[in-house]
Design an enzyme around this catalytic site. Structure first.
Site, PDB file in Angstrom:
ATOM      1  CD  GLU A 143      14.893 -11.221 -11.034  1.00  0.00           C
ATOM      2  OE1 GLU A 143      14.133 -10.257 -11.265  1.00  0.00           O
ATOM      3  OE2 GLU A 143      16.091 -11.203 -11.264  1.00  0.00           O
ATOM      4  NE  ARG A 162       4.115  -6.871  -4.067  1.00  0.00           N
ATOM      5  CZ  ARG A 162       4.261  -5.569  -3.822  1.00  0.00           C
ATOM      6  NH1 ARG A 162       3.743  -5.047  -2.738  1.00  0.00           N
ATOM      7  NH2 ARG A 162       4.905  -4.791  -4.674  1.00  0.00           N
ATOM      8  N   GLY A 218       7.011 -10.084  -9.112  1.00  0.00           N
ATOM      9  CA  GLY A 218       5.764  -9.325  -9.245  1.00  0.00           C
ATOM     10  C   GLY A 218       4.493 -10.088  -8.938  1.00  0.00           C
ATOM     11  CB  CYS A 242       5.111  15.391  12.837  1.00  0.00           C
ATOM     12  SG  CYS A 242       5.252  15.373  14.610  1.00  0.00           S
TER      13      CYS A 242
END
Ligand SMILES: *Cc1c(COP(=O)(O)O)cnc(C)c1O
Length: 420
Positions: A278, A281, A236, A348
């Site tokens: 862990e 990111r 995190g 779209c």
């Protein structure tokens, strides 16, 4: 990653982005391999400094690729996986199974069997029923942590105590489920209790939530005489998406976290467990960018100015999904950002937007190359074939080379599963 304008063109480690785009096509994910390695090393250095025993595992959901996993092995990182597919991919790389952790709030029997057979280091058990399933399916003793829900939710700059009781993840401390889980594991024949795990959120910039949670969890462990060899505090750690963000200060943050763990344990005379992290990111996020070619430019008088690129929500879902904001740069010219515009994808959906209200050079036209920054995490891994778009290629860049890591999909991939 450090992109610099050299003679008016953006370069990474001396390689022109226009050359890379010409060779590999667009949309293209470009990673700075040096930065990926450096992020791993920063976590290692900070944890070594603490003197605690530790492990770091890369949360593979952020971006899964065999060559990335090989790199993680070289950087002494374990791997977190949450599905059969992630485990399969990991096993195709040089990652050693005994550094893999199997997560997930609904592991299927098939996944549990596969992970046991593969010899993963441990399971992170996420529910009471999983304890029974694992105990039944295990043929020999398997190691496990229990994912607990400390009732703390941390997002961006704040954390909320008891903010997240209502979660599909983990077993609540407050509601007594976590303790019930530990006792159940202790009684299980085939499960060895290794410790506890929590993950209180993503894109966290401050350590206050983690600090409060560690103190709470150590007190709870001590009060209930639960011996944890491992305390896994999840990931995190936040990254910089826009110029307003400052990425999580890894060195200072890890020092605060490890100091907290030591002092919390000493305060109650609890043996200091090994700490596990862990990060996902923060390892790959800022190390990746996406290259797109500009196509249509449309001006709606007094309303908006749309610049459309040759990808979109099929390779960039976070703006549509979370309203995430990104910085963009023109790669093939260095010019003043003098005009407010919206950069849109080609799919779209009106919501298929890369960035609203961004100032970019007014000269932008068809054929220009745009770079979207900080797209290394949760972009390729969340990409889809919506509108039968092809998943882009991925390259890694070092000063020495530009290397293809994942090939672009071909039209055949799109119908490979179709029964004619
Ligand atoms: C998503 C996740 C991570 C990684 O989160 P990042 O924000 O990418 O660092 C780590 N652990 C668990 C359990 C997760 O679900």
């Amino acid at each position: 990653m450090t992109l610099t304008y050299t003679n008016g063109e953006l370069t990474l480690h001396g390689h022109k982005l226009t050359d890379i785009a010409k060779k590999y096509g667009t949309p293209l994910f470009v990673y700075d391999e040096v930065m990926i390695r450096n992020q791993c090393r920063r976590f290692h250095t900070a944890l070594k400094e603490s003197g605690l025993s530790y492990t770091i595992s890369y949360a593979s959901k952020a971006f899964s690729a065999i060559q990335l996993f090989n790199l993680m092995t070289e950087e002494k990182m374990g791997l977190d996986v949450v599905s059969e597919g992630e485990l399969y991919t990991a096993l195709q790389s040089s990652v050693s199974p005994d550094t893999i952790h199997f997560h997930g709030n609904n592991k299927t029997d098939r996944e549990i069997r596969y992970a046991i057979e593969s010899g993963v280091e441990y399971f992170v058990i996420d529910s009471l029923s999983e304890i029974e399933r694992l105990d039944e399916l295990a043929t020999k003793k398997v190691k496990a942590l229990l994912r607990i829900n400390p009732g703390v939710e941390a997002h961006t700059h704040e954390f909320i105590q008891t903010g997240q009781e209502d979660s599909k993840f983990g077993l609540s401390i407050q509601k007594g489920l976590a303790l019930e889980g530990v006792r159940k594991i202790e009684k299980a024949k085939n499960i060895e209790f290794m410790g506890v795990h929590f993950h209180i959120g993503s894109q966290i910039f401050e350590s206050t939530g983690t600090v409060a949670t560690i103190e709470q969890v150590i007190t709870w462990l001590s009060d209930n005489h639960i011996q944890a060899q491992v305390l896994n505090i999840g990931g995190g750690f936040g990254i910089k998406y826009t110029d307003e963000d400052v990425s999580y200060p890894i060195e200072e943050g890890i020092k605060i976290i490890t100091d907290t763990l030591k002092s919390a344990c000493h305060a109650v005379g609890y043996p200091v467990p090994a700490i596990s992290l862990e990060p996902g990111r923060s390892i790959v996020g800022e190390a990746g960018v996406t290259l797109y070619e500009v196509g249509t430019v449309k001006e709606i008088p007094d309303t908006n100015y749309y610049v459309s690129i040759d990808g979109g929500m099929s390779d960039h879902i976070r703006t549509a999904l979370y309203g995430a904001t990104y910085e963009l740069l023109l790669a093939n010219r260095e010019e003043e950002h003098d005009k407010l515009m919206t950069v849109a994808g080609k799919l779209c959906e009106s919501g298929d937007i890369i960035r609203r209200d961004i100032k970019l050079p007014s000269s932008i036209h068809r054929g220009d190359l745009l770079v979207v920054l900080s797209t290394g995490a949760y972009h390729y891994s969340m990409s889809s074939n919506y509108n039968q778009m092809l998943k882009p290629a991925v390259v890694f860049v070092t000063p020495e080379e530009v290397r293809l890591v994942v090939k672009r999909q071909t039209l055949e991939h799109l119908i490979a599963q179709d029964i004619r």
